[in-house]
Design a protein around this motif. Structure first.
Motif, mmCIF file in Angstrom:
data_model
loop_
_atom_site.group_PDB
_atom_site.id
_atom_site.type_symbol
_atom_site.label_atom_id
_atom_site.label_comp_id
_atom_site.label_asym_id
_atom_site.label_seq_id
_atom_site.Cartn_x
_atom_site.Cartn_y
_atom_site.Cartn_z
ATOM 1 N N HIS A 426 0.825 -1.212 0.000
ATOM 2 C CA HIS A 426 0.000 0.000 0.000
ATOM 3 C C HIS A 426 0.858 1.260 0.000
ATOM 4 O O HIS A 426 0.670 2.155 -0.836
ATOM 5 C CB HIS A 426 -0.917 -0.014 1.223
ATOM 6 N N ASP A 429 2.957 1.692 -3.260
ATOM 7 C CA ASP A 429 2.174 2.166 -4.402
ATOM 8 C C ASP A 429 1.913 3.661 -4.307
ATOM 9 O O ASP A 429 1.893 4.370 -5.324
ATOM 10 C CB ASP A 429 0.841 1.411 -4.470
ATOM 11 N N LEU A 430 1.708 4.160 -3.093
ATOM 12 C CA LEU A 430 1.491 5.596 -2.927
ATOM 13 C C LEU A 430 2.731 6.396 -3.285
ATOM 14 O O LEU A 430 2.655 7.397 -4.007
ATOM 15 C CB LEU A 430 1.071 5.893 -1.485
ATOM 16 N N LEU A 432 5.507 5.413 -4.947
ATOM 17 C CA LEU A 432 6.045 5.186 -6.286
ATOM 18 C C LEU A 432 5.093 5.654 -7.376
ATOM 19 O O LEU A 432 5.461 5.690 -8.545
ATOM 20 C CB LEU A 432 6.364 3.701 -6.481
ATOM 21 N N GLY A 433 3.872 6.016 -6.972
ATOM 22 C CA GLY A 433 2.938 6.562 -7.937
ATOM 23 C C GLY A 433 3.228 8.004 -8.291
ATOM 24 O O GLY A 433 2.669 8.540 -9.238
ATOM 25 N N THR A 434 4.105 8.622 -7.522
ATOM 26 C CA THR A 434 4.508 9.996 -7.813
ATOM 27 C C THR A 434 5.787 9.974 -8.647
ATOM 28 O O THR A 434 6.319 8.922 -8.980
ATOM 29 C CB THR A 434 4.766 10.758 -6.506
ATOM 30 N N ASP A 435 6.281 11.138 -8.983
ATOM 31 C CA ASP A 435 7.543 11.225 -9.727
ATOM 32 C C ASP A 435 8.697 11.050 -8.754
ATOM 33 O O ASP A 435 9.367 12.013 -8.347
ATOM 34 C CB ASP A 435 7.649 12.576 -10.451
ATOM 35 N N ARG A 442 14.743 5.039 -4.581
ATOM 36 C CA ARG A 442 13.771 4.585 -5.573
ATOM 37 C C ARG A 442 14.067 3.153 -6.004
ATOM 38 O O ARG A 442 13.152 2.340 -6.167
ATOM 39 C CB ARG A 442 13.767 5.506 -6.801
ATOM 40 N N ARG A 449 8.842 -3.500 -3.899
ATOM 41 C CA ARG A 449 7.488 -3.651 -4.474
ATOM 42 C C ARG A 449 7.422 -4.913 -5.332
ATOM 43 O O ARG A 449 6.427 -5.660 -5.273
ATOM 44 C CB ARG A 449 7.136 -2.413 -5.308
ATOM 45 N N TRP A 465 7.438 -4.675 -12.147
ATOM 46 C CA TRP A 465 8.401 -4.064 -11.238
ATOM 47 C C TRP A 465 9.819 -4.558 -11.480
ATOM 48 O O TRP A 465 10.785 -3.852 -11.170
ATOM 49 C CB TRP A 465 7.971 -4.283 -9.797
ATOM 50 N N ARG A 468 11.034 -2.062 -14.005
ATOM 51 C CA ARG A 468 11.236 -0.744 -13.412
ATOM 52 C C ARG A 468 12.426 -0.733 -12.456
ATOM 53 O O ARG A 468 13.184 0.244 -12.397
ATOM 54 C CB ARG A 468 9.960 -0.310 -12.700
#
Length: 690
Positions: A426, A429-430, A432-435, A442, A449, A465, A468
């Motif tokens: 949870h 995702d919050l 890593l959902g941003t830049d 990172r 993740r 993932w 990424r």
């Protein structure tokens, strides 16, 4: 995380060592409600004002009801929750379910509890009432053997809920008895001649148990007459701001806040300041954390141990019964401190200190994860779970993106290895959902993740993932990070059944010196995945060679996570060789390593291998019992044999062999005995030599 027991029975209630006074009628009524033979309602609520004794009554009644619930009485403490949507997770944690799936938590609980008879105690529901309602609505109808007891300042309001309103203690009887008992703890003996004054004190405090305890603790410093006189005075004007918020509330709630206000007023200035600052902790805290978070300005760190001891003497702060090195604040007392902290204008500052303390804690844990301190960091992560969650919540609400990324990357890495997969997913995702800015944080967040996705069986997400993480590692330019990323791709291929491709990818990873930090742990996991892929493809000797390399590297580091998996792989290779003695010994070693880190999946895998070795050694009855123990442990994970067709087929072959050795009836009996054993008892049995 693992299923808990109390006195050899399933459940997590701790013994109530403090005297319990009064409430005989309420206990009898609750006893009837919680007895499946006499109680009609399956949802029972103990409802009353703060400090009236709801939790104490519920726990006492639940303990008495334990014989009616063979699958346990389970306490779910909700007061540390500050974010919506976490009640189901709190239940999973309390039950010790190391769930590795992506299903809704209500489904996980329902599947585990199907056919069981258990009692859930949801304590302090008022601030997460909607979540509690949603959880109970989703689970209670599906589980005939489940009963739920809640404590709250207001009912859940669901059909069929039986509500027990809890009033204060009768002044002339139980209230005075409680006051005298707690006064004795403070070193004050109540003589018969003191009774009229004691009754007057109890009457002014409306018989509210928490108010009585706070007042009684003051008799260490005051005479009874002085206490009575102080309680008869008007509420000090500088407390008016705090009392005003409850001006329209129930009179008894105002009485309690007044009593807490008097206790606060009688504290020394630095004691009051520490009380306020301690309110930012979630769940509990240790002395070192209190010093780090609460020191500053007029409150030096060196004064905090002594001030903390004074607050304990005054019953403002409580020591935890299960761990006296840790402290906690009762909800109502913490709320008062939080109000005072806001009034001082310090709330934001102290919450940032709290965040930074646990951010540094998580960073230190990641830096030392691949060392001999790994087990200690696992225990610390589990103990500080609520505070780590609060630190993550604070970091995610602040505008500092890089700091939020660092906090989440470190905490989620620890959570992934200590069983909190859902919360790790949870928060990752919050963030890593941003830049998210490129760099080590990172990369580690992306790796974690992907690793969570592998453990949850979400192979599509794991593949995403893996790409990424590999891109982030290349951009970072860290060769060890590049190797770590290989684990995600290779693991995803192996669990997808593409074993040749997995072996090719994993075997191509450069063999660099193993680091002692989080990515060093990932280096070892690359080799574990390679050994596992060889084993699934049937190349047992190659699997053994790689696993023995991992064991050597693991022991050189002092870590256990990867080493225990390697021990299990070596044990399986021993079986293929026919070296039964070595197989059993290595399986037990693997089990001990997984148990040390509360690694439920690893323990379940080790139990399967141990059962195979045990039947090969000629003890089919014990092997059947081990298979039953293993099945119960797999049940805790939510994914039997990790949903791997190969592992499922292997376990089935073990079962058929045992049945062939001892017969179906003997197998079923021994298997049932093992499956009925609670987690810790089962592991203790497995660890013993047959």
């Amino acid at each position: 995380m693992c299923e808990k027991t109390t006195g050899g029975r399933p459940g997590n209630l701790t013994p109530q060592t403090r005297s319990f006074i009064g409430r005989g009628e309420e206990l009898d009524r609750l006893g009837q409600e919680l007895d499946p033979g006499t109680g009609i309602a399956r949802l029972v609520g103990v409802v009353g004002a703060g400090g009236v004794g709801k939790t104490g009554l519920a726990l006492r009644a639940a303990a008495r009801a334990e014989p009616h619930y063979p699958d346990g009485v389970w306490l779910v403490e909700l007061s540390p929750l500050h974010t919506a949507g976490l009640v189901g997770l709190a239940v999973v944690e309390a039950l010790g379910l190391s769930d590795r799936s992506t299903r809704p938590v209500t489904e996980v609980v329902a599947e585990w509890a199907a056919g069981k008879r258990l009692l859930l105690v949801l304590d302090s529901c008022e601030h997460v009432l909607a979540d509690c309602v949603a959880f109970v609505e989703a689970t209670l109808p599906a589980l005939p053997g489940l009963r739920v007891l809640v404590t709250s300042r207001e009912p859940l309001g669901l059909p069929g809920e039986r509500v027990l309103p809890l009033d204060p203690l009768p002044v002339a009887d139980d209230a005075v008895t409680l006051f005298a008992d707690r006064a004795a703890e403070a070193g004050f003996t109540l003589d018969p001649a003191d009774r009229p004054v004691a009754e007057a004190v109890c009457r002014r405090l409306d018989g509210i148990p928490l108010a009585l305890e706070l007042a009684a603790a003051r008799l260490a410093d005051l005479t009874l007459d002085q206490l009575s006189a102080l309680l008869g005075e008007r509420l000090p004007s500088r407390l008016d701001l705090l009392a005003a918020r409850d001006g329209d509330g129930p009179p008894r709630h105002q009485t309690l806040r007044t009593a807490i206000g008097w206790s606060h007023e009688l504290c020394a200035p630095l004691e009051r300041l520490l009380w306020a600052r301690l309110s930012v902790f979630a769940g509990g805290f240790c002395e070192r954390a209190a010093q780090d978070v609460c020191a500053g300005g007029p409150l030096p760190a060196g004064r905090i141990p002594g001030l903390l001891a004074r607050l304990v003497e005054q019953s403002v702060v409580r020591r935890r019964r299960d761990d006296p090195s840790r402290y906690r604040l009762l909800d109502t007392v913490r709320e008062f401190g939080a109000d005072w902290l806001r009034a001082l204008g310090e709330e934001h500052t102290v919450r940032l200190r709290h965040r930074d303390h646990y951010r540094r804690l998580a960073r230190a844990g990641c830096a030392e994860w691949n060392t001999g301190r790994q087990a200690a960091w696992c225990e610390r992560t589990l103990t500080e779970h609520a505070n780590l969650r609060a630190a993550v919540d604070c970091a995610l609400t602040e505008p500092d993106g890089p700091l939020a990324l660092q906090t989440v990357a470190d905490v989620a890495f620890l959570w992934r290895h200590c069983g909190a997969l859902r919360e790790a997913r949870h928060c990752l995702d919050l963030v890593l959902g941003t830049d998210a800015p490129p760099g080590p944080d990172r990369t580690r967040a992306a790796w974690t993740r992907g690793a969570v996705a592998l453990l949850q069986g979400d192979l599509e997400a794991a593949a995403n993932w893996a790409v990424r993480c590999a891109d982030a590692a290349k951009a970072q330019g860290d060769p060890v990070a590049v190797v770590a990323a290989v684990y995600l791709r290779g693991g995803q291929l192996a669990l997808s059944g593409r074993l040749s491709e997995a072996i090719e990818v994993l075997d191509a990873a450069p063999r660099l010196p193993v680091r002692r930090d989080a990515l060093g742990a990932a280096q070892l996991q690359v080799r574990v995945a390679l050994a596992f892929a060889h084993l699934l493809r049937g190349d047992d000797e190659r699997a053994r060679t790689v696993a023995e390399e991992v064991r050597a590297a693991s022991r050189a580091c002092g870590e256990s996570w990867a080493g225990a998996f390697a021990d299990g792989i070596v044990a399986q290779a021993d079986l293929v060789r026919g070296d039964v003695v070595a197989a059993v010994a290595n399986a037990r070693t693997a089990l001990a390593g997984h148990a040390l880190l509360h690694n439920t999946v690893g323990a379940a895998m080790a139990l399967d291998v141990l059962a195979a070795g045990t039947v090969a050694a000629g003890d089919g009855t014990r092997a059947a019992r081990l298979l039953g123990i293993g099945e119960r442990v797999w049940e805790l994970t939510g994914r039997a044999q990790m949903d791997s067709p190969d592992l499922i087929a292997t376990r089935r072959s073990h079962e058929l062999r045992v049945r062939g050795e001892i017969g179906d009836r003997a197998y079923e009996q021994a298997y049932a005995r093992g499956r009925a054993m609670p987690y810790e008892e089962g592991l203790d049995f497995a660890a013993q030599r047959g």
